[in-house]
Design a protein around this motif. Structure first.
Motif, PDB file in Angstrom:
ATOM      1  N   ASP A   1     -40.684 -34.286  -5.602  1.00 49.04           N
ATOM      2  CA  ASP A   1     -40.378 -35.809  -6.393  1.00 49.04           C
ATOM      3  C   ASP A   1     -41.406 -36.837  -6.060  1.00 49.04           C
ATOM      4  O   ASP A   1     -42.465 -36.535  -5.172  1.00 49.04           O
ATOM      5  CB  ASP A   1     -39.146 -36.138  -5.804  1.00 49.04           C
ATOM      6  N   SER A   2     -41.502 -37.836  -6.793  1.00 46.10           N
ATOM      7  CA  SER A   2     -42.474 -39.152  -6.400  1.00 46.10           C
ATOM      8  C   SER A   2     -41.868 -39.845  -5.379  1.00 46.10           C
ATOM      9  O   SER A   2     -40.378 -40.071  -5.278  1.00 46.10           O
ATOM     10  CB  SER A   2     -42.776 -39.923  -7.707  1.00 46.10           C
ATOM     11  N   SER A   3     -42.803 -40.388  -4.527  1.00 46.78           N
ATOM     12  CA  SER A   3     -42.112 -41.364  -3.719  1.00 46.78           C
ATOM     13  C   SER A   3     -42.651 -42.794  -3.880  1.00 46.78           C
ATOM     14  O   SER A   3     -43.986 -42.940  -4.255  1.00 46.78           O
ATOM     15  CB  SER A   3     -42.630 -41.084  -2.250  1.00 46.78           C
ATOM     16  N   VAL A   4     -41.754 -43.810  -3.801  1.00 43.80           N
ATOM     17  CA  VAL A   4     -42.224 -45.146  -4.142  1.00 43.80           C
ATOM     18  C   VAL A   4     -42.109 -45.846  -2.784  1.00 43.80           C
ATOM     19  O   VAL A   4     -40.979 -46.366  -2.404  1.00 43.80           O
ATOM     20  CB  VAL A   4     -41.838 -45.863  -5.267  1.00 43.80           C
ATOM     21  N   ILE A   5     -43.165 -46.551  -2.129  1.00 45.78           N
ATOM     22  CA  ILE A   5     -42.829 -47.242  -1.010  1.00 45.78           C
ATOM     23  C   ILE A   5     -43.265 -48.776  -1.346  1.00 45.78           C
ATOM     24  O   ILE A   5     -44.633 -48.860  -1.991  1.00 45.78           O
ATOM     25  CB  ILE A   5     -43.941 -46.790   0.064  1.00 45.78           C
ATOM     26  N   ASN A   6     -42.392 -49.696  -1.192  1.00 51.51           N
ATOM     27  CA  ASN A   6     -42.561 -50.974  -1.631  1.00 51.51           C
ATOM     28  C   ASN A   6     -43.018 -51.995  -0.362  1.00 51.51           C
ATOM     29  O   ASN A   6     -42.597 -51.911   0.704  1.00 51.51           O
ATOM     30  CB  ASN A   6     -41.421 -51.703  -2.361  1.00 51.51           C
ATOM     31  N   CYS A   7     -43.520 -53.226  -0.732  1.00 53.09           N
ATOM     32  CA  CYS A   7     -44.056 -54.077   0.349  1.00 53.09           C
ATOM     33  C   CYS A   7     -43.979 -55.352  -0.120  1.00 53.09           C
ATOM     34  O   CYS A   7     -44.623 -55.616  -1.630  1.00 53.09           O
ATOM     35  CB  CYS A   7     -45.416 -53.687   0.887  1.00 53.09           C
ATOM     36  N   THR A   8     -43.773 -56.528   0.329  1.00 52.07           N
ATOM     37  CA  THR A   8     -44.041 -57.950   0.094  1.00 52.07           C
ATOM     38  C   THR A   8     -44.827 -58.402   1.120  1.00 52.07           C
ATOM     39  O   THR A   8     -44.598 -58.242   2.265  1.00 52.07           O
ATOM     40  CB  THR A   8     -42.544 -58.617  -0.274  1.00 52.07           C
ATOM     41  N   TYR A   9     -45.801 -59.275   0.642  1.00 53.28           N
ATOM     42  CA  TYR A   9     -46.337 -60.417   1.588  1.00 53.28           C
ATOM     43  C   TYR A   9     -46.098 -61.756   1.156  1.00 53.28           C
ATOM     44  O   TYR A   9     -46.002 -62.187  -0.027  1.00 53.28           O
ATOM     45  CB  TYR A   9     -47.716 -59.787   1.406  1.00 53.28           C
ATOM     46  N   THR A  10     -46.694 -62.677   2.246  1.00 50.84           N
ATOM     47  CA  THR A  10     -46.243 -64.194   1.934  1.00 50.84           C
ATOM     48  C   THR A  10     -47.497 -64.928   1.705  1.00 50.84           C
ATOM     49  O   THR A  10     -47.582 -65.851   1.139  1.00 50.84           O
ATOM     50  CB  THR A  10     -45.532 -64.736   3.251  1.00 50.84           C
ATOM     51  N   ASP A  11     -48.766 -64.358   2.228  1.00 51.61           N
ATOM     52  CA  ASP A  11     -50.097 -65.230   2.126  1.00 51.61           C
ATOM     53  C   ASP A  11     -50.419 -65.210   0.765  1.00 51.61           C
ATOM     54  O   ASP A  11     -51.185 -64.056   0.407  1.00 51.61           O
ATOM     55  CB  ASP A  11     -50.737 -64.642   3.179  1.00 51.61           C
ATOM     56  N   SER A  12     -50.493 -66.149   0.136  1.00 46.51           N
ATOM     57  CA  SER A  12     -51.041 -66.080  -1.329  1.00 46.51           C
ATOM     58  C   SER A  12     -52.588 -66.123  -1.342  1.00 46.51           C
ATOM     59  O   SER A  12     -53.310 -65.761  -2.371  1.00 46.51           O
ATOM     60  CB  SER A  12     -50.530 -67.346  -2.205  1.00 46.51           C
ATOM     61  N   SER A  13     -53.234 -66.466  -0.197  1.00 45.57           N
ATOM     62  CA  SER A  13     -54.720 -66.300  -0.025  1.00 45.57           C
ATOM     63  C   SER A  13     -55.138 -64.829   0.357  1.00 45.57           C
ATOM     64  O   SER A  13     -56.409 -64.440   0.470  1.00 45.57           O
ATOM     65  CB  SER A  13     -55.274 -67.253   0.918  1.00 45.57           C
ATOM     66  N   SER A  14     -54.326 -63.776   0.494  1.00 44.59           N
ATOM     67  CA  SER A  14     -54.595 -62.463   0.788  1.00 44.59           C
ATOM     68  C   SER A  14     -55.633 -61.802  -0.275  1.00 44.59           C
ATOM     69  O   SER A  14     -55.478 -61.882  -1.556  1.00 44.59           O
ATOM     70  CB  SER A  14     -53.494 -61.361   0.695  1.00 44.59           C
ATOM     71  N   THR A  15     -56.925 -61.350   0.204  1.00 41.86           N
ATOM     72  CA  THR A  15     -57.730 -61.024  -0.966  1.00 41.86           C
ATOM     73  C   THR A  15     -57.695 -59.422  -0.895  1.00 41.86           C
ATOM     74  O   THR A  15     -57.946 -58.894  -1.915  1.00 41.86           O
ATOM     75  CB  THR A  15     -59.050 -61.376  -0.357  1.00 41.86           C
ATOM     76  N   TYR A  16     -57.644 -58.600   0.008  1.00 41.86           N
ATOM     77  CA  TYR A  16     -57.442 -57.235   0.194  1.00 41.86           C
ATOM     78  C   TYR A  16     -56.067 -56.799   0.621  1.00 41.86           C
ATOM     79  O   TYR A  16     -55.431 -57.209   1.554  1.00 41.86           O
ATOM     80  CB  TYR A  16     -58.527 -56.462   0.964  1.00 41.86           C
ATOM     81  N   LEU A  17     -55.544 -55.789  -0.043  1.00 42.67           N
ATOM     82  CA  LEU A  17     -54.072 -55.091   0.344  1.00 42.67           C
ATOM     83  C   LEU A  17     -54.408 -53.593   0.666  1.00 42.67           C
ATOM     84  O   LEU A  17     -55.156 -53.159   0.060  1.00 42.67           O
ATOM     85  CB  LEU A  17     -52.958 -55.458  -0.697  1.00 42.67           C
ATOM     86  N   TYR A  18     -53.739 -53.297   1.689  1.00 45.05           N
ATOM     87  CA  TYR A  18     -54.108 -51.861   2.119  1.00 45.05           C
ATOM     88  C   TYR A  18     -52.816 -51.017   2.248  1.00 45.05           C
ATOM     89  O   TYR A  18     -51.620 -51.520   2.605  1.00 45.05           O
ATOM     90  CB  TYR A  18     -54.775 -51.787   3.614  1.00 45.05           C
ATOM     91  N   TRP A  19     -53.009 -49.808   2.175  1.00 38.69           N
ATOM     92  CA  TRP A  19     -52.228 -48.807   2.574  1.00 38.69           C
ATOM     93  C   TRP A  19     -52.735 -47.922   3.845  1.00 38.69           C
ATOM     94  O   TRP A  19     -53.456 -47.229   3.536  1.00 38.69           O
ATOM     95  CB  TRP A  19     -51.505 -47.893   1.377  1.00 38.69           C
ATOM     96  N   TYR A  20     -52.208 -48.067   4.886  1.00 36.73           N
ATOM     97  CA  TYR A  20     -52.315 -46.948   6.094  1.00 36.73           C
ATOM     98  C   TYR A  20     -51.363 -46.073   6.210  1.00 36.73           C
ATOM     99  O   TYR A  20     -50.237 -46.049   6.128  1.00 36.73           O
ATOM    100  CB  TYR A  20     -52.670 -47.744   7.460  1.00 36.73           C
ATOM    101  N   LYS A  21     -51.683 -44.846   6.696  1.00 38.68           N
ATOM    102  CA  LYS A  21     -50.926 -43.467   6.890  1.00 38.68           C
ATOM    103  C   LYS A  21     -50.748 -43.403   8.492  1.00 38.68           C
ATOM    104  O   LYS A  21     -52.193 -43.374   8.988  1.00 38.68           O
ATOM    105  CB  LYS A  21     -51.388 -42.510   6.149  1.00 38.68           C
ATOM    106  N   GLN A  22     -49.833 -43.066   9.027  1.00 40.71           N
ATOM    107  CA  GLN A  22     -49.973 -42.684  10.526  1.00 40.71           C
ATOM    108  C   GLN A  22     -48.972 -41.209  10.574  1.00 40.71           C
ATOM    109  O   GLN A  22     -47.763 -41.298  10.513  1.00 40.71           O
ATOM    110  CB  GLN A  22     -49.242 -43.859  11.496  1.00 40.71           C
ATOM    111  N   GLU A  23     -49.656 -40.389  10.859  1.00 39.69           N
ATOM    112  CA  GLU A  23     -49.353 -39.009  11.049  1.00 39.69           C
ATOM    113  C   GLU A  23     -48.685 -38.733  12.633  1.00 39.69           C
ATOM    114  O   GLU A  23     -49.166 -39.787  13.474  1.00 39.69           O
ATOM    115  CB  GLU A  23     -50.102 -37.906  10.679  1.00 39.69           C
TER     116      GLU A  23
END
Lengths: 111, 114
Positions: free
Chosen positions: A16-38
């Motif tokens: 199946d497909s997985s969808v992971i969601n995230c919200t952030y508050t800082d409107s000046s954010s320039t870069y958004l990341y996804w990290y994985k921890q095994e």
């Protein structure tokens, strides 16, 4: 202050497909990341998106950014058991030292 | 292969002991970071350093100190360990000259304070 929020758990079936969601508050954010921890390991950068983009695709991974709603998502197509891990959403400003991490979403993949 | 190594994977200490956690990176990165990771709280920044002998407090510096005498090494010190410092500690490093801040993490040290 800045905050990044994500749900703590997600369970999907293999293939199946997985969808992971995230919200952030800082409107000046320039870069958004996804990290994985095994299990037993540190975090590893999966992908990142610049704030002037709304989508980025990399093989099975698709990142969608809705800057107006400050919402970021990570879609994993054809999820495999090897995708079982904790996924962290994070944000930073240009050249900034600090990266703000969410609490992490633990993805369980059922065979 | 780029690497961030941490001195111990598991550590058990007693309340009141002085604890040293060591981190070494071989990528010639300017920036180094110490985080603690707790379930449901994610990663919280304790201290970071952007150059040798330079240090900045993060979000939760109380009860901790750091030392960066060489570029490749960043040490976290718990002056008098307490049970609420039982946690997973993660070290990370990054380059200064990139606009995006990709951090490279060590495997973590799981510290238990009894």
């Amino acid at each position: 202050g800045e905050d990044v929020e994500q749900s703590l758990f997600l369970s999907v079936r293999e293939g199946d497909s997985s969808v992971i969601n995230c919200t952030y508050t800082d409107s000046s954010s320039t870069y958004l990341y996804w990290y994985k921890q095994e299990p037993g390991a540190g975090l590893q950068l999966l992908t990142y998106i610049f704030s002037n983009m709304d989508m980025k695709q990399d093989q099975r991974l698709t990142v969608l950014l809705n800057k107006k709603d400050k919402h970021l998502s990570l879609r994993i197509a054809d999820t495999q058991t090897g995708d079982s891990a904790i996924y962290f959403c994070a944000e930073s400003n240009t050249g900034g030292f600090k990266t703000i991490f969410g609490a992490g979403t633990r993805l369980f993949v059922k065979a | 292969d780029v690497k961030v190594t941490q001195s111990s994977r598991y550590l058990v200490k007693r309340t009141g002991e002085k604890v040293f956690l060591e981190c070494v990176q071989d990528m010639d990165h300017e920036n180094m970071f110490w985080y603690r990771q707790d379930p449901g709280l994610g990663l919280r920044l304790i201290y970071f350093s952007y150059d040798v002998k330079m240090k900045e407090k993060g979000d939760i510096p109380e009860g901790y100190s750091v030392s960066r005498e060489k570029k490749e090494r960043f040490s976290l010190i718990l002056e008098s360990a307490s049970t609420n410092q039982t946690s997973m500690y993660l070290c990370a490093s990054s380059r200064r000259d990139r606009s995006y801040n990709e951090q490279f993490f060590g495997p973590g040290t799981r510290l238990t304070v009894l």
